[in-house]
Motif scaffolding. Structure first.
Motif, PDB file in Angstrom:
ATOM      1  N   PRO A  65      48.446  28.460  33.241  1.00  0.00           N
ATOM      2  CA  PRO A  65      49.553  29.011  34.040  1.00  0.00           C
ATOM      3  C   PRO A  65      49.557  28.347  35.421  1.00  0.00           C
ATOM      4  N   PRO A  66      50.702  28.333  36.078  1.00  0.00           N
ATOM      5  CA  PRO A  66      50.794  27.594  37.341  1.00  0.00           C
ATOM      6  C   PRO A  66      49.787  28.040  38.396  1.00  0.00           C
ATOM      7  N   THR A  67      49.444  29.328  38.428  1.00  0.00           N
ATOM      8  CA  THR A  67      48.486  29.789  39.445  1.00  0.00           C
ATOM      9  C   THR A  67      47.069  29.854  38.894  1.00  0.00           C
ATOM     10  N   HIS A  68      46.868  29.341  37.681  1.00  0.00           N
ATOM     11  CA  HIS A  68      45.550  29.373  37.040  1.00  0.00           C
ATOM     12  C   HIS A  68      45.046  30.785  36.857  1.00  0.00           C
ATOM     13  N   ARG A  69      45.952  31.706  36.712  1.00  0.00           N
ATOM     14  CA  ARG A  69      45.501  33.063  36.416  1.00  0.00           C
ATOM     15  C   ARG A  69      46.576  33.801  35.646  1.00  0.00           C
ATOM     16  N   LEU A  70      46.106  34.785  34.932  1.00  0.00           N
ATOM     17  CA  LEU A  70      46.988  35.535  34.063  1.00  0.00           C
ATOM     18  C   LEU A  70      46.665  37.001  34.278  1.00  0.00           C
ATOM     19  N   ASP A  71      47.650  37.763  34.742  1.00  0.00           N
ATOM     20  CA  ASP A  71      47.397  39.178  35.009  1.00  0.00           C
ATOM     21  C   ASP A  71      47.935  40.021  33.869  1.00  0.00           C
ATOM     22  N   VAL A  72      47.121  40.919  33.397  1.00  0.00           N
ATOM     23  CA  VAL A  72      47.529  41.843  32.344  1.00  0.00           C
ATOM     24  C   VAL A  72      47.295  43.250  32.872  1.00  0.00           C
ATOM     25  N   VAL A  73      48.380  43.936  33.216  1.00  0.00           N
ATOM     26  CA  VAL A  73      48.235  45.313  33.693  1.00  0.00           C
ATOM     27  C   VAL A  73      48.371  46.234  32.499  1.00  0.00           C
ATOM     28  N   LEU A 142      36.393  40.894  33.205  1.00  0.00           N
ATOM     29  CA  LEU A 142      37.841  40.697  33.133  1.00  0.00           C
ATOM     30  C   LEU A 142      38.605  41.503  34.168  1.00  0.00           C
ATOM     31  N   SER A 143      37.985  42.554  34.703  1.00  0.00           N
ATOM     32  CA  SER A 143      38.734  43.476  35.545  1.00  0.00           C
ATOM     33  C   SER A 143      39.321  42.775  36.760  1.00  0.00           C
ATOM     34  N   SER A 144      40.511  43.176  37.101  1.00  0.00           N
ATOM     35  CA  SER A 144      41.113  42.641  38.311  1.00  0.00           C
ATOM     36  C   SER A 144      41.007  43.650  39.438  1.00  0.00           C
ATOM     37  N   ASP A 145      40.381  44.768  39.138  1.00  0.00           N
ATOM     38  CA  ASP A 145      40.281  45.842  40.119  1.00  0.00           C
ATOM     39  C   ASP A 145      38.809  46.252  40.183  1.00  0.00           C
ATOM     40  N   LEU A 146      38.284  46.419  41.384  1.00  0.00           N
ATOM     41  CA  LEU A 146      36.848  46.666  41.499  1.00  0.00           C
ATOM     42  C   LEU A 146      36.446  48.008  40.906  1.00  0.00           C
ATOM     43  N   THR A 208      42.370  40.622  44.212  1.00  0.00           N
ATOM     44  CA  THR A 208      43.236  39.639  44.865  1.00  0.00           C
ATOM     45  C   THR A 208      43.591  40.076  46.275  1.00  0.00           C
ATOM     46  N   MET A 209      43.880  41.377  46.401  1.00  0.00           N
ATOM     47  CA  MET A 209      44.255  41.885  47.721  1.00  0.00           C
ATOM     48  C   MET A 209      43.066  41.815  48.683  1.00  0.00           C
ATOM     49  N   LEU A 210      41.876  42.163  48.162  1.00  0.00           N
ATOM     50  CA  LEU A 210      40.686  42.169  49.020  1.00  0.00           C
ATOM     51  C   LEU A 210      40.344  40.766  49.510  1.00  0.00           C
ATOM     52  N   LEU A 211      40.667  39.767  48.678  1.00  0.00           N
ATOM     53  CA  LEU A 211      40.224  38.418  49.008  1.00  0.00           C
ATOM     54  C   LEU A 211      41.274  37.623  49.765  1.00  0.00           C
ATOM     55  N   GLN A 212      42.383  38.272  50.101  1.00  0.00           N
ATOM     56  CA  GLN A 212      43.396  37.542  50.842  1.00  0.00           C
ATOM     57  C   GLN A 212      42.825  37.053  52.165  1.00  0.00           C
ATOM     58  N   PRO A 213      43.127  35.823  52.549  1.00  0.00           N
ATOM     59  CA  PRO A 213      42.593  35.318  53.816  1.00  0.00           C
ATOM     60  C   PRO A 213      43.099  36.162  54.981  1.00  0.00           C
ATOM     61  N   GLY A 214      42.309  36.189  56.032  1.00  0.00           N
ATOM     62  CA  GLY A 214      42.722  36.934  57.216  1.00  0.00           C
ATOM     63  C   GLY A 214      42.184  38.346  57.246  1.00  0.00           C
TER      64      GLY A 214
END
Lengths: 625, 102
Positions: A65-73, A142-146, A208-214
């Motif tokens: 995928p273009p962002t090298h990731r695939l989210d499955v909610v 696999l989890s996207s949420d901690l 993803t949210m936790l690792l956002q720069p800034g």
């Protein structure tokens, strides 16, 4: 044709579901399913997961995928105020690599366990826990949420407890299981605190949210990173939490291979690699990670050198190799840590399974000084163990362990020559202790005559993993040998671009040469010390050796500092002070009932008297001025 | 001679106390029943006195009701007494009734 394929997003949940469904069926069967069926179900489910993962990997890599990731909610778990927790999977190169390890090595271990656990009456319970473990580990990676990751994290802890204490009839096994559970639980508590801290700061636990720069740095970030590190240290058996892993060898050997070598203990490494931006914001914690990794690596290697139990040698070796991974993490070499994780999973699972095959053939004898000369009786197992040992020692050029360890050594040199020197000493010790094990067990005179033969279901995984342990390192090579960077390039979207090597001025080549010489020196020294005619038929008996054999006294110190005071506290409170308060209430009620109950003696005249007294009292109240 | 309501009330309360005393101190079931009759009659007398005080017929109506009640009570009480006797109980002592046997 292409339209007939299920969408890519369909696969990750399905892969998790395979072992989970098998675990559910096996648990609900309550041991009434015939043993062959349980074997087929468990190995089949994990095998299916492995095949699906391979297919997923092929499709993901051929058309990423273009962002090298695939989210499955899958669904929203809870939504409270601004806090949003989801059961969601993210497939990216890092989780893909972890899935390949978990399902691939997991399948081979399940296949091996089919042979190893033959004849055990509780095989259904065993496979239920094993498959549940695989499912929990898959959820973890696999989890996207901690929060969802934490579910998998606790799941592997639970399965670890259940499997270490699998042969629960022996009290020592139960104690080992409890020890592992409690020690890792201390880390789990730290991890949970870290998660809550992150959640209060960022308003959610989505990775993803936790690792956002800034993200703001400062003491809160440092505290959160320290707490996460605490969880990772306990799960990955690093100093000061390493004491549970050697005892965890009380479980059946496939358990040791699956949980305490290949997968569960790597959860801590995965966690830090996954959350590496948080650690980059906390440089002191990074330094602590590297130092703790180095300390663990050296202490455990020293302990492994003095052990007499073949499984304990491998257990301390696992701790030591995990120390390498933490050293790599501490120096910011995320890719190298994951690379070593992969190769370690291959060769350590191989070593454990080969050791299990040896143990079965010599009547459950685990003391290496009661083995010996087994190389002639079981050449196949010897070859497999030797392949694993060579990979663990990091035999130059021809083994997977060499390339991954080399990557870590290079990074350690760039971080600090001191760390590099320690890691090099560790490499020397690693080669020394595993060569000692090989020489004593497989060469020399026969001390216990082996019987039976290693059946096919155990031999096939050994052969497969032997090949992988030798060739697995070819996916990633230093520039000085061949510029192959498949793994680092694959992981780059998650872990950042691979670090530049030392350059062309020859420093890298020299480092490489030193790194290659250390294991050779270790093997040579082991040959001098423990070759068949060296006359060492008994374990070393010195003061130092005894301390090393006991794991450097950590157990005794914890027993004195923590366990004894706790037990004393428990003894003081053995009547349970806090239970006294409700007890008091109960006693008062009972006393009141005894007094008032005497009124009800069945004599009519007394009743009449009470009625009269009550009436008089009521009248008095009524006519009171 | 007509008695004032206050005097009638005094008499009623004396009768009631006497009856209550009888219930409390006598152990013979028959005497206890008789004491209860006295208490009922004391209450009835109080009603009559109150009816006289307010010149209302209600007091005498209540007296008739209590009369019927007392008759019913005597019938039931004496029946129980006879049953106890028929069941072979040798005594009329009320304090042995808590054994609920025989």
């Amino acid at each position: 044709m292409l339209a007939l394929l299920p969408p890519l997003a369909f696969l990750p949940p399905l892969i998790v579901l395979c072992p989970l469904a098998a675990a559910t069926i096996l648990l609900l069967s309550a041991g009434r399913m015939p043993a062959p069926a349980t074997r087929v179900l468990a190995a089949g489910a994990v095998g299916l997961a492995a095949v699906l993962t391979l297919w997923l990997a092929v499709r993901f890599l051929s058309a990423p995928p273009p962002t090298h990731r695939l989210d499955v909610v899958l669904w929203h778990w809870l939504r409270v105020g601004g806090f949003d927790a989801r059961i969601a999977f993210t497939l990216d190169p890092l989780s893909l690599v972890m899935m390949l390890v978990v399902t691939g090595v997991g399948f081979l271990i399940h296949l091996y366990a089919c042979g190893y656990m033959r004849g055990d009456p509780d095989v259904a319970r065993f496979f239920a826990c094993m498959t549940l473990f695989v499912a929990a580990m898959l959820v973890l990676v696999l989890s996207s949420d901690l929060l969802c990751l934490y579910v998998g994290w606790e799941g592997v802890g639970l399965c670890s407890y259940l499997l270490i204490g699998f042969w629960y009839a022996e009290a020592a096994n139960g104690a080992a299981a409890r020890k592992a559970f409690i020690v890792t639980r201390i880390g789990d508590a730290a991890l949970l605190c870290g998660l809550l801290l992150l959640a209060t700061r960022a308003g959610g636990l989505d990775i993803t949210m936790l690792l956002q720069p800034g993200q703001p740095g400062g003491p809160v970030a440092e505290a959160a990173a320290a707490l996460l590190l605490g969880g990772a240290l306990a799960k990955s058996a690093q100093v000061p939490f390493q004491i549970w892993l050697p005892d965890a060898m009380a479980g059946p050997t496939p358990v040791s291979a699956l949980i305490h070598a290949a997968t569960m203990v790597t959860a801590g490494v995965y966690l830090i690699a996954r959350l590496h931006p948080l650690f980059l914001a906390a440089p002191t914690i990074m330094a602590a990670t590297a130092v703790l990794g180095l300390v663990t690596l050296l202490l455990a290697a020293g302990s492994a050198l003095a052990q007499t139990d073949i499984k304990r040698i491998l257990a301390f070796s696992t701790i030591s190799q995990l120390g390498y991974m933490f050293l790599a993490l501490g120096t910011g070499a995320w890719g190298a840590a994951i690379f070593h994780l992969v190769t370690h999973a291959l060769f350590k699972a191989l070593l454990f399974m080969a050791a299990g095959a040896v143990i079965l053939r010599v009547h459950h004898q685990q003391d290496i000084f009661h083995m010996g000369g087994l190389g002639r009786a079981m050449p196949g197992v010897f070859a497999a163990f030797a392949a694993g040992a060579a990979a663990l020692a990091g035999l130059p050029l021809v083994t997977a362990g060499f390339y991954s360890k080399e990557a870590i050594l290079q990074q350690a040199w760039h971080a600090s020559p001191l760390l590099w020197a320690g890691a090099l000493l560790g490499a020397f010790l690693t080669a020394l202790y595993i060569s000692r094990c090989v020489f004593i067990v497989f060469l020399g005179p026969v001390r216990t005559a082996p019987t039976g033969r290693t059946e096919a279901s155990m031999a096939i995984p050994l052969a497969g993993l032997s090949v992988l342990a030798i060739t697995g390192g070819l996916i990633e090579m230093p520039d000085a040998i061949a510029p192959v960077h498949l793994l680092f390039r694959l992981l780059a979207p998650v872990l950042g671009p691979p670090p530049a090597e030392g350059g062309a001025e020859g420093g890298a080549g020299l480092l490489l040469l030193t790194g290659a010489l250390a294991p050779l020196a270790g093997i040579a020294m082991a040959w001098v010390l423990w070759r068949p005619r060296a006359g060492t038929a008994a374990p070393a008996a010195g003061e130092l050796a005894r301390a090393a054999r006991a794991g450097w006294g950590f157990d005794a110190a914890y027993g004195l500092l923590l366990v004894r005071p706790f037990l004393a506290l428990g003894w003081l409170n053995r009547r349970d002070l806090f239970d006294r308060v409700p007890d008091l209430l109960a006693a008062a009620t009972r006393w009141g009932a005894a007094v008032l109950g005497r009124m009800q003696d069945g004599r009519v005249r007394r009743y009449a008297g009470w009625i009269a007294a009550g009436t008089v009292a009521a009248l008095c109240l009524a006519v009171r001025p | 001679m007509t008695a004032a309501p206050a005097q009638a009330l005094l008499l009623a309360s004396m009768l009631f106390a006497l009856g209550l005393l009888g219930v409390l101190v006598r152990r013979n079931l028959l005497f206890m029943l008789m004491s209860i009759e006295i208490m009922l009659n004391a209450a009835a007398l109080a009603f009559v006195a109150a009816g006289m005080r307010w010149h209302a017929a209600d007091g005498q109506v209540m007296f008739l009701m209590i009369l019927a009640l007392a008759a019913a009570e005597a019938a039931v009480g004496l029946a129980i007494l006879l049953r106890l006797h028929a069941a072979g109980r040798p005594t009329l002592d009320a304090d042995t009734g808590n054994r609920l046997k025989g």
